[in-house]
Structures are given as C-alpha cells and as structure tokens.
Design a protein around this motif. Structure first.
Motif, PDB file in Angstrom:
ATOM      1  N   ALA A 215      46.579  -8.674 -35.028  1.00 31.95           N
ATOM      2  CA  ALA A 215      47.456  -8.241 -36.112  1.00 31.95           C
ATOM      3  C   ALA A 215      46.698  -8.171 -37.436  1.00 31.95           C
ATOM      4  CB  ALA A 215      48.643  -9.191 -36.239  1.00 31.95           C
ATOM      5  N   MET A 274      48.945  -4.156 -32.451  1.00 27.63           N
ATOM      6  CA  MET A 274      50.153  -4.973 -32.545  1.00 27.63           C
ATOM      7  C   MET A 274      50.710  -5.306 -31.165  1.00 27.63           C
ATOM      8  SD  MET A 274      50.317  -5.633 -35.654  1.00 27.63           S
ATOM      9  CE  MET A 274      51.863  -6.552 -35.585  1.00 27.63           C
ATOM     10  N   GLU A 275      50.583  -4.368 -30.244  1.00 22.82           N
ATOM     11  CA  GLU A 275      50.981  -4.655 -28.864  1.00 22.82           C
ATOM     12  C   GLU A 275      50.075  -5.728 -28.272  1.00 22.82           C
ATOM     13  OE1 GLU A 275      52.958  -4.790 -25.398  1.00 22.82           O
ATOM     14  OE2 GLU A 275      53.580  -3.721 -27.221  1.00 22.82           O
ATOM     15  N   GLN A 276      48.797  -5.651 -28.557  1.00 24.63           N
ATOM     16  CA  GLN A 276      47.863  -6.679 -28.093  1.00 24.63           C
ATOM     17  C   GLN A 276      48.217  -8.034 -28.704  1.00 24.63           C
ATOM     18  OE1 GLN A 276      43.798  -6.068 -29.316  1.00 24.63           O
ATOM     19  NE2 GLN A 276      42.981  -7.619 -27.928  1.00 24.63           N
ATOM     20  N   ALA A 277      48.562  -8.045 -29.988  1.00 27.88           N
ATOM     21  CA  ALA A 277      48.930  -9.292 -30.653  1.00 27.88           C
ATOM     22  C   ALA A 277      50.164  -9.913 -30.000  1.00 27.88           C
ATOM     23  CB  ALA A 277      49.181  -9.039 -32.138  1.00 27.88           C
ATOM     24  N   ARG A 278      51.148  -9.087 -29.671  1.00 27.77           N
ATOM     25  CA  ARG A 278      52.344  -9.602 -29.007  1.00 27.77           C
ATOM     26  C   ARG A 278      52.006 -10.176 -27.639  1.00 27.77           C
ATOM     27  NH1 ARG A 278      54.702  -5.201 -31.853  1.00 27.77           N
ATOM     28  NH2 ARG A 278      54.185  -3.732 -30.201  1.00 27.77           N
ATOM     29  N   ALA A 279      51.112  -9.485 -26.925  1.00 30.67           N
ATOM     30  CA  ALA A 279      50.720  -9.971 -25.599  1.00 30.67           C
ATOM     31  C   ALA A 279      49.958 -11.295 -25.691  1.00 30.67           C
ATOM     32  CB  ALA A 279      49.861  -8.924 -24.891  1.00 30.67           C
ATOM     33  N   GLY A 281      50.350 -13.401 -28.188  1.00 32.05           N
ATOM     34  CA  GLY A 281      51.125 -14.377 -28.924  1.00 32.05           C
ATOM     35  C   GLY A 281      50.399 -14.847 -30.163  1.00 32.05           C
ATOM     36  N   ALA A 283      50.241 -13.074 -33.280  1.00 37.50           N
ATOM     37  CA  ALA A 283      50.545 -12.292 -34.479  1.00 37.50           C
ATOM     38  C   ALA A 283      50.442 -13.125 -35.747  1.00 37.50           C
ATOM     39  CB  ALA A 283      51.948 -11.694 -34.362  1.00 37.50           C
TER      40      ALA A 283
END
Length: 306
Positions: A215, A274-279, A281, A283
């Motif tokens: 992020a 951002m998708e990588q950050a969500r995956a 955890g 962020a």
C-alpha cells in the motif's frame, strides 16, 4: 504469469527478427545487422550503469553523506537477499527513481532530490524495494536482450535493401519491402515496450513483498505520477532513451496502457498493489517506526545528503 508473458514477447521479437531478415536481406544481411546490434548493445550492457548515471548527473552517496537513504537501501537489500548496491542521488526536482547495472553484483539505485522531499519514509522504502526487485529479477539483462533484437530489426529495416536479395536471390515486391522497412521496426518497438511494462508489474509485486507494505508503494506511485505530470525533467526529455528505467515515465507523465508506453497505467499498478496489500494483510504496516515523518526534508530543497 508476467514471466510467461515476457517469454512469449521475447519469442515474438525473435520470430519477427527472422521474418524481417528473410524478407529483406536474406541470411547475410541478417547476420550483419545482428553483429552491429550485438556490438552496440554489449557496449551498453557492460557500461549501462555508468552511462545512465552520468546521463542524469547522479552523484554517489554513502552512510555518512546520506545515512537515512543508505541505511534504508541496506536493510531492504538484506531483506531481498542482494548485495548492497551503490546509492546515488540526482539533483532533480521531479520525483522519480531508477535502478541500473548488469547484475546484482554491479548494481546501483538512484533517487532524485524531488522524490526524497515528496515521499514519506514508508513510501520511499516501497520505491527502493521496487528498484531492488528489478535488480533481483535481472531486468537489465532482459531489457538488454530485447534492445539487441529490436536494434537489429531496425538496422535491417533501414539498410535491408543494401544487403542484397531476398530468399534464393529473388527480391520481394518493392511495396512489400517498403512496408516491412516501416512496420518491422515499429512492431519491434511495440514488443520491446510491452516487455518493459510486464517487468514493471513484476517489480511492483516483488517490491511490495520486500518492503512488506504494498500500500505504501501504491501511495508512492500516485504521488510520483502527480509530480511527474507537473514537474518537467529536462535531462530525461533530452535523453528519452533512459525513460524506461524510471519507476514512472519521466517524460510527460503519460499513464495510458498504450502500445507506445514504456510503463503500465499507474492506476492499474496501484490497484494491483492494493489487492496485494489486502492479500498480505499489510495495508497498515510500516517499514519502520515513526515512518509517517519524512526525514529527507519535506518541502525543502536540501536534505541529509549534504
């Protein structure tokens, strides 16, 4: 997936090289063009770091002259399992950065004074992690190979008619020759740029892993793109061949995922991060304590590099 895409694009470039040589110049012309391109790109490969750094008037710093930046790169390099690269600063208001060097043992990272003033510590760590990802992925080698092939195709396209007849000594239709001479270098450039874009996505992904905070890298890309759009880089404008090295295209801030863009759309890159950050955890993770502050001198024209 990006590695597969890169391999397919390089295979397409190789096939295009063979087709153009076959149509325009035959085996002898193709060999001459390849020899010229290989010689030129081997020189560029072995001297790529010095040429790129000199082109942008970069000066090397160390732990004494730029302790925060140097220490950050050292920590990230350890996380990435890389030797410590040389660290450079470019006196340039536009926020940007790049990596260069033929392999991890002969690598360098460079950051502009503009990026040091613009980004937070976490964001800058994300950018440096992205550049180290390029080094770990040997992207300089990949781009050198593609440049060699694209250069050879352009050479054949420019001088193909001078090298002799086509297959079995029979010249192809002159109209076909002219079309190939115009379109082949264009196609080679498009493929080369597509490979460059593919490597940027992969460096973003790996950079997010190295810094532990995708992020923050996403936020950095947004800030850099905004800065590039409003702050010209006259050196890059004068030497556009170096544009593909930077984390964001320094020439005009173009963000479109077009055929002629050296970089992917910034919005697409941010979405992927951002998708990588969500995956992950991650962020809200920080590269270091107190990272919200910018120790590089936000809003100032000078920093800890002296």
């Amino acid at each position: 997936m990006n590695y597969i895409k890169t391999g397919m694009l390089m295979a397409a470039l190789t096939a295009l090289f063979g087709v153009v040589g076959y149509l325009l110049a035959g085996a002898s012309g193709m060999a001459i063009a390849l020899a010229i391109a290989v010689a030129t790109n081997l020189f560029s490969y072995w001297n790529s770091d010095r040429l790129a750094l000199a082109a942008h008037n970069a000066h090397e710093v160390d732990e004494r002259s730029a302790p925060e930046l140097y220490g950050m790169v050292r920590t990230l390099a350890q996380r990435a399992g890389l030797p410590m690269p040389r660290v450079y600063i470019i006196d340039e208001d536009q926020p940007n950065a790049f990596a260069t060097g033929r392999n991890p043992q002969n690598a360098a990272v460079a950051a502009t004074t503009g990026i040091l003033r613009t980004l937070s510590y976490d964001e800058l760590a994300g950018v440096m992690a992205h550049e180290l990802a390029h080094i770990r992925n040997h992207d300089t080698l990949t781009m050198t190979i593609t440049a060699t092939m694209a250069g050879a195709i352009s050479t054949i396209g420019s001088f193909g008619m001078l090298f002799g007849g086509g297959h079995n000594g029979n010249r192809p239709n002159p109209i076909v020759q002219i079309l190939v001479m115009i379109l082949a270098p264009l196609a080679a450039t498009i493929i080369q740029m597509a490979i460059s874009r593919s490597r940027e996505y992969e460096a973003d992904r790996l950079g997010g892993e190295i810094c532990g905070n995708p992020a923050a890298l996403a936020d950095a890309l947004a800030k850099i793109a905004g800065g590039v759009a409003h702050i010209p880089n006259e050196t890059a404008e004068a030497k556009p061949a170096t544009a593909h090295m930077f984390i964001i295209n320094p020439l005009s801030g173009r963000g479109m995922d077009s055929l002629f863009s050296t970089h992917p759309d910034t919005g697409n890159r941010i979405a992927a991060l951002m998708e990588q950050a969500r995956a992950m955890g991650a962020a809200g993770a920080s590269f270091s304590r107190g990272a919200a502050a910018n120790p590089f001198g936000a809003g100032r024209r000078s920093g800890p590099w002296g």
